[in-house]
Scaffold this motif. Structure first.
Motif, PDB file in Angstrom:
ATOM      1  N   THR A  59       1.038  -1.337   0.046  1.00  0.00           N
ATOM      2  CA  THR A  59       0.055  -0.109  -0.177  1.00  0.00           C
ATOM      3  C   THR A  59       0.667   1.327  -0.160  1.00  0.00           C
ATOM      4  OG1 THR A  59      -0.230   0.280   2.838  1.00  0.00           O
ATOM      5  CG2 THR A  59      -1.726  -1.421   1.419  1.00  0.00           C
ATOM      6  N   ASN A  60       0.722   2.692  -0.797  1.00  0.00           N
ATOM      7  CA  ASN A  60       1.020   3.491   0.206  1.00  0.00           C
ATOM      8  C   ASN A  60      -0.132   4.233   0.812  1.00  0.00           C
ATOM      9  OD1 ASN A  60      -0.403   4.487  -2.687  1.00  0.00           O
ATOM     10  ND2 ASN A  60       0.545   5.989  -2.579  1.00  0.00           N
ATOM     11  N   CYS A  61       0.282   4.346   1.752  1.00  0.00           N
ATOM     12  CA  CYS A  61      -1.417   5.196   2.564  1.00  0.00           C
ATOM     13  C   CYS A  61      -1.277   6.639   2.437  1.00  0.00           C
ATOM     14  CB  CYS A  61      -0.253   5.122   4.064  1.00  0.00           C
ATOM     15  SG  CYS A  61       0.967   5.091   4.422  1.00  0.00           S
ATOM     16  N   TYR A  62      -0.242   6.932   1.262  1.00  0.00           N
ATOM     17  CA  TYR A  62      -1.071   8.742   1.532  1.00  0.00           C
ATOM     18  C   TYR A  62      -1.001   9.516   0.100  1.00  0.00           C
ATOM     19  CZ  TYR A  62       1.027  12.979   3.656  1.00  0.00           C
ATOM     20  OH  TYR A  62       1.192  13.759   4.763  1.00  0.00           O
ATOM     21  N   ASN A 118      -0.581  10.976  -2.302  1.00  0.00           N
ATOM     22  CA  ASN A 118      -0.573  12.189  -3.210  1.00  0.00           C
ATOM     23  C   ASN A 118      -0.134  11.982  -4.432  1.00  0.00           C
ATOM     24  OD1 ASN A 118      -0.007  14.067  -1.905  1.00  0.00           O
ATOM     25  ND2 ASN A 118       2.254  13.703  -1.017  1.00  0.00           N
ATOM     26  N   TYR A 119      -0.156  10.044  -5.100  1.00  0.00           N
ATOM     27  CA  TYR A 119       0.163   9.874  -5.498  1.00  0.00           C
ATOM     28  C   TYR A 119      -0.759   8.397  -5.886  1.00  0.00           C
ATOM     29  CZ  TYR A 119       3.708   7.555  -3.243  1.00  0.00           C
ATOM     30  OH  TYR A 119       4.823   7.038  -2.407  1.00  0.00           O
ATOM     31  N   ALA A 134       3.869   4.327  -8.310  1.00  0.00           N
ATOM     32  CA  ALA A 134       4.650   3.523  -7.269  1.00  0.00           C
ATOM     33  C   ALA A 134       5.486   2.561  -7.794  1.00  0.00           C
ATOM     34  CB  ALA A 134       4.280   3.178  -5.784  1.00  0.00           C
ATOM     35  N   TYR A 177       9.397   1.433  -9.349  1.00  0.00           N
ATOM     36  CA  TYR A 177      10.315   0.659  -9.234  1.00  0.00           C
ATOM     37  C   TYR A 177      10.877  -0.069 -10.288  1.00  0.00           C
ATOM     38  CZ  TYR A 177       9.992   1.016  -3.920  1.00  0.00           C
ATOM     39  OH  TYR A 177      10.313   1.318  -3.574  1.00  0.00           O
ATOM     40  N   ILE A 211       6.674   2.726  -1.830  1.00  0.00           N
ATOM     41  CA  ILE A 211       5.243   1.958  -1.420  1.00  0.00           C
ATOM     42  C   ILE A 211       5.706   1.601   0.152  1.00  0.00           C
ATOM     43  CG2 ILE A 211       4.568   0.771  -3.190  1.00  0.00           C
ATOM     44  CD1 ILE A 211       5.780  -1.335  -2.323  1.00  0.00           C
ATOM     45  N   VAL A 266       8.497  10.956   4.074  1.00  0.00           N
ATOM     46  CA  VAL A 266       7.727  12.005   5.544  1.00  0.00           C
ATOM     47  C   VAL A 266       6.159  12.502   3.874  1.00  0.00           C
ATOM     48  CG1 VAL A 266       7.404  14.370   5.703  1.00  0.00           C
ATOM     49  CG2 VAL A 266       9.566  12.932   7.207  1.00  0.00           C
ATOM     50  N   ARG A 267       7.055  13.281   2.553  1.00  0.00           N
ATOM     51  CA  ARG A 267       6.246  13.303   1.738  1.00  0.00           C
ATOM     52  C   ARG A 267       5.582  12.321   0.825  1.00  0.00           C
ATOM     53  NH1 ARG A 267       7.849  17.830  -0.946  1.00  0.00           N
ATOM     54  NH2 ARG A 267       6.474  17.443  -2.603  1.00  0.00           N
ATOM     55  N   ASN A 268       6.422  11.041   0.741  1.00  0.00           N
ATOM     56  CA  ASN A 268       5.804   9.763   0.476  1.00  0.00           C
ATOM     57  C   ASN A 268       4.571   9.006   0.870  1.00  0.00           C
ATOM     58  OD1 ASN A 268       6.551  10.566  -2.142  1.00  0.00           O
ATOM     59  ND2 ASN A 268       8.111   8.585  -2.016  1.00  0.00           N
ATOM     60  N   LEU A 269       4.846   8.788   2.243  1.00  0.00           N
ATOM     61  CA  LEU A 269       4.383   7.852   3.010  1.00  0.00           C
ATOM     62  C   LEU A 269       3.407   8.416   3.960  1.00  0.00           C
ATOM     63  CD1 LEU A 269       6.963   5.081   2.735  1.00  0.00           C
ATOM     64  CD2 LEU A 269       5.065   5.156   1.204  1.00  0.00           C
ATOM     65  N   GLY A 270       4.043   9.479   4.520  1.00  0.00           N
ATOM     66  CA  GLY A 270       3.506  10.233   6.058  1.00  0.00           C
ATOM     67  C   GLY A 270       4.105   9.720   7.098  1.00  0.00           C
TER      68      GLY A 270
END
Lengths: 258, 276, 95
Positions: free
Chosen positions: A26-29, A31-32, A37, A41, B149, B184-188
């Motif tokens: 997961t990407n838990c933010y 922005n994208y 992601a 890779y 990720i 910080v920016r990507n994943l909080g």
């Protein structure tokens, strides 16, 4: 360990083989997207291998140009996954791939030139060897000479081609003239790759020299190697060959064979 | 900044890359130390010969990208022995690797990949760090990773993982400030929590670099001067954990040497202010 | 010439040259190579040489190859009789 193995294997398949990622990734933010992601890779994977190939095959890259090389490299990467953590090991199969790569068929010499470049790449990173000590050779009595076995520098490689690949390689050398003229019909060559003063060099061998050196490479003692060569090539000159190979730092040591 | 070649001076250094070998060796700029990627010097010939020359003038740190401390395959013995041989030859002031993996059954991926921070992975990485340190007969520094990720299976944060790894294996930490900023920016990731988790004694080196953005995702491309936000975070980290040898990394679109040295001078100024 | 004699004459010849200090690589001081030998042979420019290992992510996009077939556009054009377009005789197969 089994969970970690499963997790990493699945992630590897996602990157290399384009499989769908598992939901545990997961990407838990916000922005994208996850796809972005994963694509980063995948792009790193392809890009690092492309750069490794570009580093190993600079002459091929110059011969075909950047765009064509990129296409060739990306097709190669699709079919040839990396097997070593050391990127300098990547790309040994490129010459065979080039030989069967349809868009490169017009350039008949390209595969052999790639074989020569890979030999040079390996020579560049080969382990060091001591410089040949002539005093060591001087110790042996004449009746011991037939049983001498030479140590060759780990960088030493021989590449044969129907095409003038040494000339093609040399024409792209940093010291070469910017403009060059090579006629592909100028004939075959036997290229010797060696390294002296930490610099990879390519010179041509004659048929008798190559025949002799092939036997020396397999640790055949001096007597046997020389006699067999003379049977096939009566004009073989041992002294000239020895001087040339010592000068080129190909012969690095000598011992008495078993 | 005179310092013994065998001690790691608490000053700024640069990542030394091929385009600068010649200029550095010919001009010998005033420079605290340099760092190179270990794998580029495996084997012999010109690379090793050049690094030996560099070593005559500067302390050298070896930064590995291929050991795959978290890989799900047995530790690559050949890779480890190549590194060990290089260490014996160069006598580096530090040896570091990343908290990442690069191999799984049937696959090698030449990249720095994140993994789930589980108890199982911690046992695994601890064993492997110990194995590397035993072979090299020295402490290994382990670097925090920039990730794109995260894994829902993680049982702890990267900071917790690193803190416990240092305690269990005795390894040090290479704190990459830019990597933290990217996370910080990507994943909080919570920067404050991360800094608080890291044991100051274990931190032996900092990294700084530039990143780029792709479709909203920050990518650790090392192709840009250090951004102001990262300088700010660096100053903040130094206040909490103390000054350490600090490296400017620049790997893509590498600038002229003076620009790189200028970046190192900026870091040097911050280190000195922190000492005052 | 006897077998042993051929070998011994050649070896004496080598030793004579070497001991005179002309042939033995060991006697020459390594000259400083361009870029200290670090630019790989074949590279046109030292500053263009790129080490393979880096801890940076890829800055450029490396998308999958496009469908159209690219045509080689490099120094291969300078090799006479090197491709079908020159009418050279060495190529067996058309694209």
């Amino acid at each position: 360990m089994t969970e970690l193995i499963d997790q990493l294997s699945h992630f590897a398949q996602t990157i290399v083989q384009g499989k769908e990622p598992k939901t545990q990734i997961t990407n838990c933010y916000a922005n994208y997207s996850q796809n972005t992601a994963i694509e980063v890779y995948r792009n790193n994977y392809r890009g690092n291998l492309h750069d490794a190939l570009a580093g190993a095959y600079p002459v091929i890259k110059l011969l075909v140009g950047d765009d064509f090389f990129r296409m060739l490299a990306l097709k190669f990467i699709e079919h040839n996954p990396s097997r070593s953590a050391n990127l300098h090991h990547y790309g040994a199969e490129l010459p065979d791939f080039v030989a069967s790569f349809e868009p490169a068929q017009a350039l008949a010499y390209l595969s052999d030139t790639a074989t020569l470049e890979w030999a040079c790449h390996c020579a560049y990173f080969a382990n060091d060897a001591p410089l040949f000590n002539l005093a060591q050779l001087a110790q042996f009595a004449p009746d011991q000479h037939p049983y001498l076995v030479f140590d060759l520098h780990p960088a030493t490689r021989i590449v044969r081609s129907l095409y003038p690949i040494s000339a093609i390689w040399l024409a792209h050398h940093p010291d070469a003239e910017v403009d060059f003229q090579i006629d592909l019909n100028s004939g075959s060559c036997i290229a010797l790759v060696c390294r002296r003063f930490n610099k990879v060099e390519v010179i041509n061998l004659s048929e008798p020299e190559a025949y002799w050196l092939h036997q020396i490479l397999t640790e055949t003692p001096l007597g046997g190697s020389t006699m067999t060569t003379l049977e096939h090539y009566p004009d073989f000159n041992l002294q000239t060959t020895l001087v040339k190979l010592v000068e080129m730092n190909v012969i690095t040591g000598v011992k008495l064979g078993a | 900044m005179p310092a013994s070649k065998y001690t790691f001076p608490c000053v700024a250094g640069i990542g030394l890359r091929a385009p600068h070998y010649r200029e550095v060796l010919e001009t010998l700029p005033e420079l605290g130390w340099v760092e190179v990627h270990s794998e580029n010097f495996f084997g012999g010939g010109a690379p090793l010969h050049t690094l030996r020359k560099v070593r005559e003038h500067y302390p050298v740190s070896l930064h590995g990208v291929g050991m795959g401390l978290a890989s799900a395959t047995p530790l690559d013995e050949k890779h480890l022995s190549d590194l060990s041989q290089l260490c014996n030859d160069i006598q580096p002031v530090a040896v570091s690797e990343h908290l990442c993996w690069n191999a799984a059954t049937g696959f090698v991926i030449n990249d720095l990949l994140p993994f789930p921070y589980t108890r199982e992975a911690l046992d695994h990485v601890t064993r492997r760090v110990t194995q590397v340190q035993e072979k090299l007969k020295r402490q290994l520094l382990v670097e925090n990773l920039s990730s794109y990720i995260s894994f829902s299976q993680s049982e702890m944060t990267e900071g917790d993982f690193l803190a416990e790894l240092t305690q269990r294996s005795g390894c040090g930490i290479l704190f990459d400030v830019e990597n933290l900023y990217v996370n910080v920016r990507n994943l909080g990731v919570d920067a404050e929590a991360f800094i608080k988790t890291i044991p100051a004694d274990a931190v032996k080196e900092y990294h700084l670099a530039g990143f780029s953005e792709r479709d909203g995702c920050l990518v650790d491309t090392h192709n840009h001067p250090v951004y102001n936000e990262v300088w700010d975070l660096y100053e903040h980290v130094l206040k909490h954990l103390g000054p350490r040898p600090t490296l400017i990394e620049w790997d893509t679109d590498i600038p002229a040497l003076p620009e790189l040295l200028n970046e190192a001078a900026k870091a040097q100024l911050i280190i000195e202010q922190c000492h005052d | 010439m006897e077998k042993n004699q051929i070998l011994s004459v050649a070896i004496s010849g080598l030793l004579a040259l070497g001991l005179a200090g002309t042939a033995n690589a060991a006697d020459n001081k390594p000259e400083m190579e361009k870029c200290f030998g670090i630019a790989k042979a074949g590279m046109n420019d030292c500053s263009g040489s790129k080490s393979s290992h880096s801890c940076a992510g890829q800055a450029s996009k490396n998308n999958d190859p496009m469908d159209f077939v690219a045509v080689p556009k490099g120094t291969c054009n300078k090799i006479a009789n090197g491709s079908l377009t020159d009418g050279g005789g060495v190529v067996k197969k058309a694209m």
